[in-house]
Design a protein around this motif. Structure first.
Motif, PDB file in Angstrom:
ATOM      1  N   LYS A 144      34.257  26.384  34.103  1.00  0.00           N
ATOM      2  CA  LYS A 144      34.723  26.693  32.749  1.00  0.00           C
ATOM      3  C   LYS A 144      36.305  27.664  33.119  1.00  0.00           C
ATOM      4  CE  LYS A 144      31.248  29.379  31.393  1.00  0.00           C
ATOM      5  NZ  LYS A 144      30.685  29.113  32.785  1.00  0.00           N
ATOM      6  N   SER A 145      36.057  28.392  33.800  1.00  0.00           N
ATOM      7  CA  SER A 145      37.783  29.052  33.336  1.00  0.00           C
ATOM      8  C   SER A 145      38.719  28.202  34.247  1.00  0.00           C
ATOM      9  CB  SER A 145      37.494  29.815  34.565  1.00  0.00           C
ATOM     10  OG  SER A 145      36.593  31.280  34.219  1.00  0.00           O
ATOM     11  N   ALA A 146      38.765  27.285  35.194  1.00  0.00           N
ATOM     12  CA  ALA A 146      39.217  26.565  36.069  1.00  0.00           C
ATOM     13  C   ALA A 146      39.890  25.295  35.062  1.00  0.00           C
ATOM     14  CB  ALA A 146      39.138  26.087  36.795  1.00  0.00           C
ATOM     15  N   GLN A 147      38.581  24.712  34.351  1.00  0.00           N
ATOM     16  CA  GLN A 147      39.312  23.748  32.913  1.00  0.00           C
ATOM     17  C   GLN A 147      39.825  24.582  31.868  1.00  0.00           C
ATOM     18  OE1 GLN A 147      38.777  20.735  32.491  1.00  0.00           O
ATOM     19  NE2 GLN A 147      37.354  20.496  34.688  1.00  0.00           N
ATOM     20  N   ALA A 148      40.140  25.938  31.472  1.00  0.00           N
ATOM     21  CA  ALA A 148      40.752  26.833  30.670  1.00  0.00           C
ATOM     22  C   ALA A 148      41.996  27.113  31.059  1.00  0.00           C
ATOM     23  CB  ALA A 148      39.953  27.512  30.458  1.00  0.00           C
ATOM     24  N   LEU A 149      42.144  27.041  32.574  1.00  0.00           N
ATOM     25  CA  LEU A 149      43.594  27.244  32.993  1.00  0.00           C
ATOM     26  C   LEU A 149      43.969  25.981  32.690  1.00  0.00           C
ATOM     27  CD1 LEU A 149      43.590  29.404  35.691  1.00  0.00           C
ATOM     28  CD2 LEU A 149      44.328  30.126  33.134  1.00  0.00           C
ATOM     29  N   ILE A 150      43.480  24.643  33.423  1.00  0.00           N
ATOM     30  CA  ILE A 150      43.997  23.148  33.241  1.00  0.00           C
ATOM     31  C   ILE A 150      44.529  22.885  32.232  1.00  0.00           C
ATOM     32  CG2 ILE A 150      43.316  21.259  34.026  1.00  0.00           C
ATOM     33  CD1 ILE A 150      41.364  22.021  36.336  1.00  0.00           C
ATOM     34  N   THR A 151      43.423  23.305  30.588  1.00  0.00           N
ATOM     35  CA  THR A 151      44.161  22.773  29.422  1.00  0.00           C
ATOM     36  C   THR A 151      45.485  23.194  29.358  1.00  0.00           C
ATOM     37  OG1 THR A 151      41.690  22.557  29.098  1.00  0.00           O
ATOM     38  CG2 THR A 151      43.453  22.618  26.790  1.00  0.00           C
TER      39      THR A 151
ATOM     40  N   ARG B 152      34.901  41.289  35.142  1.00  0.00           N
ATOM     41  CA  ARG B 152      34.863  41.478  36.496  1.00  0.00           C
ATOM     42  C   ARG B 152      36.225  40.854  37.005  1.00  0.00           C
ATOM     43  NH1 ARG B 152      31.369  36.149  36.683  1.00  0.00           N
ATOM     44  NH2 ARG B 152      32.532  35.621  34.425  1.00  0.00           N
ATOM     45  N   ASN B 153      37.206  40.197  36.923  1.00  0.00           N
ATOM     46  CA  ASN B 153      38.530  40.435  37.413  1.00  0.00           C
ATOM     47  C   ASN B 153      39.662  40.831  36.663  1.00  0.00           C
ATOM     48  OD1 ASN B 153      37.848  38.223  39.894  1.00  0.00           O
ATOM     49  ND2 ASN B 153      36.524  37.264  37.744  1.00  0.00           N
ATOM     50  N   GLY B 154      39.520  41.959  36.239  1.00  0.00           N
ATOM     51  CA  GLY B 154      40.096  42.281  35.560  1.00  0.00           C
ATOM     52  C   GLY B 154      40.594  42.362  33.916  1.00  0.00           C
ATOM     53  N   VAL B 155      40.759  43.451  33.439  1.00  0.00           N
ATOM     54  CA  VAL B 155      40.790  42.663  31.456  1.00  0.00           C
ATOM     55  C   VAL B 155      42.195  42.250  32.078  1.00  0.00           C
ATOM     56  CG1 VAL B 155      41.394  43.804  29.757  1.00  0.00           C
ATOM     57  CG2 VAL B 155      39.207  44.470  30.483  1.00  0.00           C
ATOM     58  N   GLY B 156      42.434  41.142  30.640  1.00  0.00           N
ATOM     59  CA  GLY B 156      43.980  40.274  30.320  1.00  0.00           C
ATOM     60  C   GLY B 156      44.230  39.968  31.911  1.00  0.00           C
ATOM     61  N   ASN B 157      42.656  39.300  32.930  1.00  0.00           N
ATOM     62  CA  ASN B 157      43.239  37.298  33.853  1.00  0.00           C
ATOM     63  C   ASN B 157      42.261  37.299  33.555  1.00  0.00           C
ATOM     64  OD1 ASN B 157      45.870  38.385  35.635  1.00  0.00           O
ATOM     65  ND2 ASN B 157      44.407  40.078  35.685  1.00  0.00           N
ATOM     66  N   VAL B 158      42.218  35.294  33.481  1.00  0.00           N
ATOM     67  CA  VAL B 158      41.476  33.991  33.716  1.00  0.00           C
ATOM     68  C   VAL B 158      41.783  33.996  34.897  1.00  0.00           C
ATOM     69  CG1 VAL B 158      41.136  32.418  32.500  1.00  0.00           C
ATOM     70  CG2 VAL B 158      41.804  33.921  30.768  1.00  0.00           C
ATOM     71  N   HIS B 159      40.805  34.267  36.044  1.00  0.00           N
ATOM     72  CA  HIS B 159      40.472  33.735  36.883  1.00  0.00           C
ATOM     73  C   HIS B 159      39.666  32.634  37.045  1.00  0.00           C
ATOM     74  CE1 HIS B 159      40.408  34.684  41.805  1.00  0.00           C
ATOM     75  NE2 HIS B 159      39.071  34.932  41.266  1.00  0.00           N
ATOM     76  N   SER B 160      39.332  31.886  38.016  1.00  0.00           N
ATOM     77  CA  SER B 160      38.761  30.388  38.561  1.00  0.00           C
ATOM     78  C   SER B 160      38.635  31.311  39.896  1.00  0.00           C
ATOM     79  CB  SER B 160      39.663  29.456  38.160  1.00  0.00           C
ATOM     80  OG  SER B 160      39.346  28.530  39.147  1.00  0.00           O
ATOM     81  N   ARG B 161      37.380  30.840  40.580  1.00  0.00           N
ATOM     82  CA  ARG B 161      36.629  30.665  41.839  1.00  0.00           C
ATOM     83  C   ARG B 161      37.675  29.640  43.012  1.00  0.00           C
ATOM     84  NH1 ARG B 161      32.017  27.270  42.247  1.00  0.00           N
ATOM     85  NH2 ARG B 161      33.221  26.550  40.596  1.00  0.00           N
ATOM     86  N   ILE B 162      38.551  28.719  42.190  1.00  0.00           N
ATOM     87  CA  ILE B 162      39.272  27.995  43.369  1.00  0.00           C
ATOM     88  C   ILE B 162      40.690  28.705  43.453  1.00  0.00           C
ATOM     89  CG2 ILE B 162      37.834  25.928  43.095  1.00  0.00           C
ATOM     90  CD1 ILE B 162      40.098  24.866  40.987  1.00  0.00           C
ATOM     91  N   GLY B 163      40.917  29.324  42.637  1.00  0.00           N
ATOM     92  CA  GLY B 163      41.996  30.824  43.161  1.00  0.00           C
ATOM     93  C   GLY B 163      42.940  29.821  42.091  1.00  0.00           C
ATOM     94  N   LEU B 164      42.651  29.468  41.142  1.00  0.00           N
ATOM     95  CA  LEU B 164      43.807  29.990  40.190  1.00  0.00           C
ATOM     96  C   LEU B 164      43.125  31.143  38.642  1.00  0.00           C
ATOM     97  CD1 LEU B 164      43.037  26.357  38.076  1.00  0.00           C
ATOM     98  CD2 LEU B 164      45.026  27.075  39.903  1.00  0.00           C
TER      99      LEU B 164
END
Ligand SMILES: [Zn+2]
Length: 196
Positions: free
Chosen positions: A15-22, A43-55
């Motif tokens: 989901k996060s990866a798709q959000a960042l790709i969009t 989980r990854n700090g407020v104010g960051n969208v973080h994806s498991r694949i590193g984005l």
């Protein structure tokens, strides 16, 4: 006409990866994106969208008392092309209504990515409101270890047991989550009862 989109899936369904790709796709076309993430998810700090694949990209944190419609109206010139929300299950239902109004009154598409249900298979209030108000709903899929489609975000304790009681919003600690199909999730609980 712009639409309100809800893209839901279990943890690990990108989901996060798709959000960042969009976001990337819109920005590549010269459009401005307002990236949001509820402050409930730390989980990854407020104010960051973080994806498991590193984005990873900075996002504005949404708190329960915020009126997204008012903020958007006042800052329209900064980001008036598209809005993307990650971890949208943690939105307050009123946030979803505010986003719906932005879609309709400003003709701005809003993409929400999030979980459908919690570790007890109960719907998050924010997700419920998205199911009620979104124009377009689709599922991002991932597999269970058995090869079936995962639909439960199983909460796992330090010993590897499936937990079915506790706070909906508990994040982190010694617990982790595993995407499972409903059948395997039930089976794991029965096995634990038998072993106890
Ligand atoms: Zn399974």
């Amino acid at each position: 006409m712009a639409k309100l989109y809800f893209r839901y899936g279990v943890m690990g369904s990108s989901k996060s990866a798709q959000a960042l790709i969009t976001k990337f796709n819109y920005e590549e076309q010269g459009m401005r994106v307002w990236l949001l993430k509820p402050a409930a998810d730390t989980r990854n700090g407020v104010g960051n969208v973080h994806s498991r694949i590193g984005l990873e990209k900075p996002a504005d944190a949404v708190t329960d008392d915020m009126d997204l419609y008012e903020i958007f109206r006042d800052r329209e010139k900064e980001f008036n092309d598209v809005i993307i929300v990650d971890e949208a299950q943690f939105l307050h239902p009123s946030h979803v209504e505010q986003l719906r109004d932005i879609v309709d009154n400003y003709n701005v598409p809003v993409f929400c990515f999030g979980l459908r249900t919690d570790f007890r298979t109960k719907m998050f209030p924010g997700s419920a409101r998205l199911f009620e108000l979104a124009d377009s709903i689709s599922e991002l899929k991932t597999v269970c270890t058995c090869g079936g489609k995962a639909m439960v975000n199983a909460r796992i304790d330090g010993e590897g047991n499936v937990i079915t009681e506790g706070e909906q919003l508990y994040i982190g600690g010694n617990e982790s989550y595993r995407p499972m199909c409903y059948k395997c999730w039930k089976k794991a609980q029965q096995k634990e009862v038998e072993e106890a």
